[in-house]
Design an enzyme around this catalytic site. Sequence first.
Site: not given
Length: 813
Positions: A555, A609, A613, A664, A667, A678, A682, A796
Amino acid sequence: MQVLKFGGSSVANATNIKKVTGIISDKIKQDQIIVVVSALGGITDLLLECGTLACEGNELYKEKLQVVESRHLETVKGLLPFTQQSRMLSLVKTHINELEDICNGIFLLKELTPRSKDRIVSYGEFFSSQIIFAELETTGLDVGWKDSKDLIRTDSNFTFAAVDFTSTNKKIGDWIKQNKYAVTVLPGFIASDADGNTTTLGRGGSDYTAAIVAAAVDAGSLEIWTDVPGMMTADPRLVSNAKIIPHISYKEAMELSHFGAKVIYPPTLQPIMKKNIPAWIKNTFSPNDEGTEIENSSPKNGSNIRGISSINRIALLSLEGSGMVGIPGFSKRLFEALANEKINVILITQGSSEHSICVGIDETDAVRAKAAIDQTFSYEIETGKVEPLSIEQDLSIVALVGDNMKSHPGVSGKMFYALGRNGVNIRAIAQGSSETNISVVIVERDVKKALNILHEEFFETTYKQINLFIVGVGNVGSKLLAQLQQQQAYLQDHLRLQIRIVGIANSKKMVFSETGIDAQHWKPELEQGKPMNMENFVQTIISKNMRNSVFADVTANNDIAGAYDRLLEKSISIVACNKIAASSSYEYYKKLKNLAREFNAHFLFETNVGAGLPIIGTLNDLLRSGDEITKMEAVLSGTLNFVFNNYDGTRPFTNVVKQAQDEGYTEPDPRLDLSGTDVMRKIMILARETGEHLEMEDVANNSFLPEGCMQGTVEDFYKELPKHEEHFKQLFTQAQETGSKLKFVATYENGKASVGLQHINPEHDLYHLYGKDNVVLFYTNRYKEQPLVVKGAGAGAEVTASGVFADIIRAGR
Ligand code: ADP
Ligand code: ASP
Ligand code: MG
């Protein structure tokens, strides 16, 4: 001669008794047999309740008596042919009347002595043995009934009487000489004292009756028929993976039963062991199964641990004091005090400093024990040589049992490590000098977990089980479930890992299943679930107290991230897709890291992050292998990449942003991405992983978004944005003129982190970056000139889910 004993569940009702008579009929072809039976399952408890209620002056005892009556009447009616019922029906009624008279007396006197208790419960075995005897008669067998009270002589220690073997063996010997029946039915559990009063051998004592008789008649074997397929590696009610033990030694079986394996009443094996009579544990409900053979020696091959058992309701008494050191006689006086009170000592440990002695006893004896011991040591307590006895309650003993343990070092190490790793705290440890048993004292609420941990460690070398709880089953969460489903077989075959999904929740519902939620059909199960409440969800995970627990947070919820510390403290690992915890205050981030270390759990957040990956993993591998990070340069925002890859000054910047949102990538509030917040999170997380103490305000943000865009709602933002088209166009053309592309780059170097828009020329490693790809360049001592590059899709659902998946596996191994 063979002795067969059938337990309470084997004779609980007419259907089960039919199975019992079937087993007896098959045996009779081979040998003369004696059948010992328990009361119908649950009747002993009901009878005791009648007595207790009557003694409390509660008239409900009459209702309970009626239940006792009807259970027996129904059994008779379900079992015997109509024409042969009346004798048994009236026998039951007559004796129920007798029983009622006794209870009425107790009700009037408000007094229930151990002697009356034994009188009351003895009806249970009387009824069951009479009913089974009548049923066997109807099948035409040559069958007799004998009252065990005439055979087994005990002292007058009611409810727990000790057998007088000289007298008992003589009585049984005399009787058996003239007993010619092919089958004789005996009530278990009951006996009598020298004055002819009814006594009992202790709860579960029918096993003992059978063994006493088997030894006295030199039976060829003793069979204990019950509701499990044999003696098992652990209580199957607590450990679902428990396995049957095909062969076990008397000593091991005795040790297991003394430490709580209820399948055999502890003193049972003593009389038959002396005579080397083999015992079998068999399943009434699957009579052809082999069961367990109990004999003199245990097999040397296989595991050096035979089984695990546990006893609840233990109190730990500790006698401590400097005055005890080097002075003989302290333990003698302690144990004498307990013996005088007839208190059974289950476990003893003494520190080599002789500064303290710890004794484990049944909780119900604790108050008496304290009074007796404090009295015995009153002088030493008064003069400060020892402390008043301390008592700890709500404890349990868990015991590992195996004859071959002594020749295998490392068993206790493995035991303590496995418990410790799962956050089970050990209060005391004892190992008998025979080395057949290692026991630990733990808090009672950890028992089931501890048994399962140890079972997995010593008996389930094949698989390791992860108990997984998932919150958030939206885009990423549902992909994760699909991947878990798809990889089940692979994980079992290649990693010997079984992932059991014990809890799932979304913002509306939550559902739990200890046997596992089907990863394919979780949706309908969740719909049937209870309303979601985060606090309840966390509490349920904690109270389930399962081994190898992993909590996956898929979440972006604040409250959930705030609960990680409580979970880690219970050795529950955290896999967070949620970025909030790792990017909150440094203090909380560090606290979680420390808790994970302290409580042997994992706190993993690889997907914070670059989605799936392997960025954090790579960084940690570099650091662990001794490399040093000199610089990190990264493009970490899929949104910003998309925007600057698609914006070419010809169509409005606003439209490109809108498209990114519609597809999509952003945020819900796209400003979180566009403002660089954001990305700041990270790079801060990466910097923190290198050991840097960094907060959000320490990250410099060279934002390209005009101030005005940050005011108001998302709707206001889309109204404001077109006013700045000229600004965005200028940014683009400036870059274009130098042959560069615009990239939003995060940098960490010399302890400083910053983010901002940069002109990237075609020679730069960051230049060729398409779609929503992310890239991180690690410059290190080993990767000096050419950085180590991690690059690929940085957003994704599918790739993010796979990152969470990988963390779950890491947490479990
Ligand atoms: P009965 O009424 O037949 O005497 P009990 O209830 O006294 O049966 O004993 C059987 C029960 O013992 C089983 O149902 C099981 O839950 C429990 N048990 C505890 N430990 C073990 C073990 N190691 N192996 C098998 N059963 C066990
Ligand atoms: N009926 C007695 C009890 O429940 C004895 C036994 O079942 O072994 O304890
Ligand atoms: Mg039993």
